[in-house]
Scaffold this motif. Structure first.
Motif, PDB file in Angstrom:
ATOM      1  N   PHE A  33      47.350  41.695   8.746  1.00  0.00           N
ATOM      2  CA  PHE A  33      47.647  42.748   7.783  1.00  0.00           C
ATOM      3  C   PHE A  33      46.885  42.431   6.510  1.00  0.00           C
ATOM      4  N   LEU A  34      45.960  43.315   6.149  1.00  0.00           N
ATOM      5  CA  LEU A  34      45.182  43.147   4.926  1.00  0.00           C
ATOM      6  C   LEU A  34      45.679  44.130   3.889  1.00  0.00           C
ATOM      7  N   SER A  35      46.019  43.615   2.754  1.00  0.00           N
ATOM      8  CA  SER A  35      46.448  44.458   1.646  1.00  0.00           C
ATOM      9  C   SER A  35      45.309  44.438   0.632  1.00  0.00           C
ATOM     10  N   GLU A  36      44.578  45.534   0.565  1.00  0.00           N
ATOM     11  CA  GLU A  36      43.413  45.642  -0.318  1.00  0.00           C
ATOM     12  C   GLU A  36      43.503  46.967  -1.040  1.00  0.00           C
ATOM     13  N   THR A  37      43.634  46.906  -2.333  1.00  0.00           N
ATOM     14  CA  THR A  37      43.854  48.130  -3.106  1.00  0.00           C
ATOM     15  C   THR A  37      42.571  48.792  -3.593  1.00  0.00           C
ATOM     16  N   MET A  38      41.447  48.135  -3.459  1.00  0.00           N
ATOM     17  CA  MET A  38      40.224  48.668  -4.053  1.00  0.00           C
ATOM     18  C   MET A  38      39.297  49.381  -3.068  1.00  0.00           C
ATOM     19  N   VAL A  39      39.519  49.262  -1.766  1.00  0.00           N
ATOM     20  CA  VAL A  39      38.640  49.889  -0.781  1.00  0.00           C
ATOM     21  C   VAL A  39      39.369  51.071  -0.150  1.00  0.00           C
ATOM     22  N   GLN A  40      38.779  52.232  -0.224  1.00  0.00           N
ATOM     23  CA  GLN A  40      39.395  53.440   0.326  1.00  0.00           C
ATOM     24  C   GLN A  40      38.637  53.978   1.540  1.00  0.00           C
ATOM     25  N   ASP A  41      37.534  53.350   1.896  1.00  0.00           N
ATOM     26  CA  ASP A  41      36.667  53.831   2.970  1.00  0.00           C
ATOM     27  C   ASP A  41      37.237  53.443   4.336  1.00  0.00           C
ATOM     28  N   LEU A  42      37.841  54.410   5.031  1.00  0.00           N
ATOM     29  CA  LEU A  42      38.470  54.155   6.329  1.00  0.00           C
ATOM     30  C   LEU A  42      37.441  53.704   7.365  1.00  0.00           C
ATOM     31  N   ARG A  51      34.591  44.262  14.231  1.00  0.00           N
ATOM     32  CA  ARG A  51      33.849  43.010  14.053  1.00  0.00           C
ATOM     33  C   ARG A  51      34.743  41.788  14.147  1.00  0.00           C
ATOM     34  N   LEU A  52      36.026  41.948  13.761  1.00  0.00           N
ATOM     35  CA  LEU A  52      36.961  40.825  13.808  1.00  0.00           C
ATOM     36  C   LEU A  52      37.646  40.696  15.162  1.00  0.00           C
ATOM     37  N   GLY A  53      37.400  41.650  16.057  1.00  0.00           N
ATOM     38  CA  GLY A  53      37.938  41.553  17.407  1.00  0.00           C
ATOM     39  C   GLY A  53      39.333  42.112  17.600  1.00  0.00           C
ATOM     40  N   PHE A  54      39.767  43.016  16.726  1.00  0.00           N
ATOM     41  CA  PHE A  54      41.082  43.625  16.867  1.00  0.00           C
ATOM     42  C   PHE A  54      40.931  45.055  17.363  1.00  0.00           C
ATOM     43  N   LEU A  55      41.807  45.431  18.296  1.00  0.00           N
ATOM     44  CA  LEU A  55      41.684  46.740  18.941  1.00  0.00           C
ATOM     45  C   LEU A  55      42.321  47.871  18.152  1.00  0.00           C
ATOM     46  N   TYR A  56      43.396  47.578  17.471  1.00  0.00           N
ATOM     47  CA  TYR A  56      44.147  48.634  16.809  1.00  0.00           C
ATOM     48  C   TYR A  56      44.193  48.392  15.318  1.00  0.00           C
ATOM     49  N   ALA A  57      44.152  49.473  14.576  1.00  0.00           N
ATOM     50  CA  ALA A  57      44.285  49.375  13.127  1.00  0.00           C
ATOM     51  C   ALA A  57      44.901  50.659  12.612  1.00  0.00           C
ATOM     52  N   GLU A  58      45.675  50.504  11.578  1.00  0.00           N
ATOM     53  CA  GLU A  58      46.251  51.653  10.898  1.00  0.00           C
ATOM     54  C   GLU A  58      46.038  51.448   9.421  1.00  0.00           C
ATOM     55  N   LYS A  59      46.011  52.559   8.700  1.00  0.00           N
ATOM     56  CA  LYS A  59      45.863  52.478   7.256  1.00  0.00           C
ATOM     57  C   LYS A  59      46.812  53.481   6.632  1.00  0.00           C
ATOM     58  N   ASP A  60      47.568  53.018   5.672  1.00  0.00           N
ATOM     59  CA  ASP A  60      48.442  53.879   4.909  1.00  0.00           C
ATOM     60  C   ASP A  60      48.388  53.381   3.473  1.00  0.00           C
ATOM     61  N   THR A  61      48.849  54.185   2.555  1.00  0.00           N
ATOM     62  CA  THR A  61      48.763  53.797   1.164  1.00  0.00           C
ATOM     63  C   THR A  61      49.597  52.561   0.849  1.00  0.00           C
ATOM     64  N   TYR A  62      50.835  52.496   1.354  1.00  0.00           N
ATOM     65  CA  TYR A  62      51.715  51.398   0.962  1.00  0.00           C
ATOM     66  C   TYR A  62      52.365  50.619   2.096  1.00  0.00           C
ATOM     67  N   PHE A  63      52.288  51.077   3.327  1.00  0.00           N
ATOM     68  CA  PHE A  63      52.909  50.296   4.385  1.00  0.00           C
ATOM     69  C   PHE A  63      52.351  50.663   5.754  1.00  0.00           C
ATOM     70  N   ILE A  64      52.536  49.739   6.683  1.00  0.00           N
ATOM     71  CA  ILE A  64      52.291  49.964   8.103  1.00  0.00           C
ATOM     72  C   ILE A  64      53.530  49.439   8.805  1.00  0.00           C
ATOM     73  N   ASP A  65      54.088  50.231   9.692  1.00  0.00           N
ATOM     74  CA  ASP A  65      55.345  49.880  10.335  1.00  0.00           C
ATOM     75  C   ASP A  65      55.201  50.010  11.844  1.00  0.00           C
TER      76      ASP A  65
END
Length: 169
Positions: A33-42, A51-65
């Motif tokens: 889980f990366l919490s980065e507030t400055m990058v908005q480019d999905l 590149r890091l070898g992970f299959l799934y990713a989600e992006k939300d403004t304040y949480f992933i559940d």
């Protein structure tokens, strides 16, 4: 199962990505889980995930559940939330309301990888403007409602301390 939570700054920086690669290589987390507030480019996050070898990713403004499936009858399912508290203190009540909604959703064991952007005591802060007791009490009340507690840590109290000290020398 290992999980990595990093409240990073500058994930679009090559040095930061290299440090992340080393952490992943050395600790082999199943969840990052990366919490980065400055990058908005999905698209950047999707590329980084691959590149890091992970299959799934989600992006939300304040949480992933997510609910983590126990995968066999001997291992129970559990609830995992990656959470970033609202950066503006006057809006943090929204963060606590979000947690309340997530907490009320089920009764599974719950782990939150988080940066609340809040403290429970003035002892957790050095410098800057002081926080009101009322603000910290709202946070303590929220933690009590959810039945959450701090599991402690093994690192220095302030992770940025060495950086500050190095700049002062």
């Amino acid at each position: 199962m290992a999980a990595l939570f990093w409240n990073c700054k500058g994930i679009n920086n090559g040095t930061t990505v290299q440090a992340l690669r080393i952490l992943i290589r050395d600790h082999r987390p199943s969840i990052v889980f990366l919490s980065e507030t400055m990058v908005q480019d999905l698209d950047y996050f999707r590329s980084l995930r691959t590149r890091l070898g992970f299959l799934y990713a989600e992006k939300d403004t304040y949480f992933i559940d997510v609910v983590v499936d126990g995968q066999n009858p001997n291992v129970a399912s559990w609830h995992l939330t990656g959470f970033y508290g609202h950066p503006t203190h006057t809006e943090r009540h929204r963060s606590w309301a979000t947690l309340r909604t997530l907490s009320d959703a089920d009764s599974l064991p719950w782990l939150i990888l988080r940066h609340y952007n809040e403290i429970v005591s003035s002892l957790e802060k050095v410098g800057g403007r002081s926080l009101s007791e009322h603000q910290m009490q709202d946070f303590r009340d929220a933690l009590d409602y959810y039945g959450l507690y701090d599991m402690g840590f093994t690192s220095p109290m302030f992770t940025w301390w060495d950086c500050v000290r190095a700049k002062l020398l």
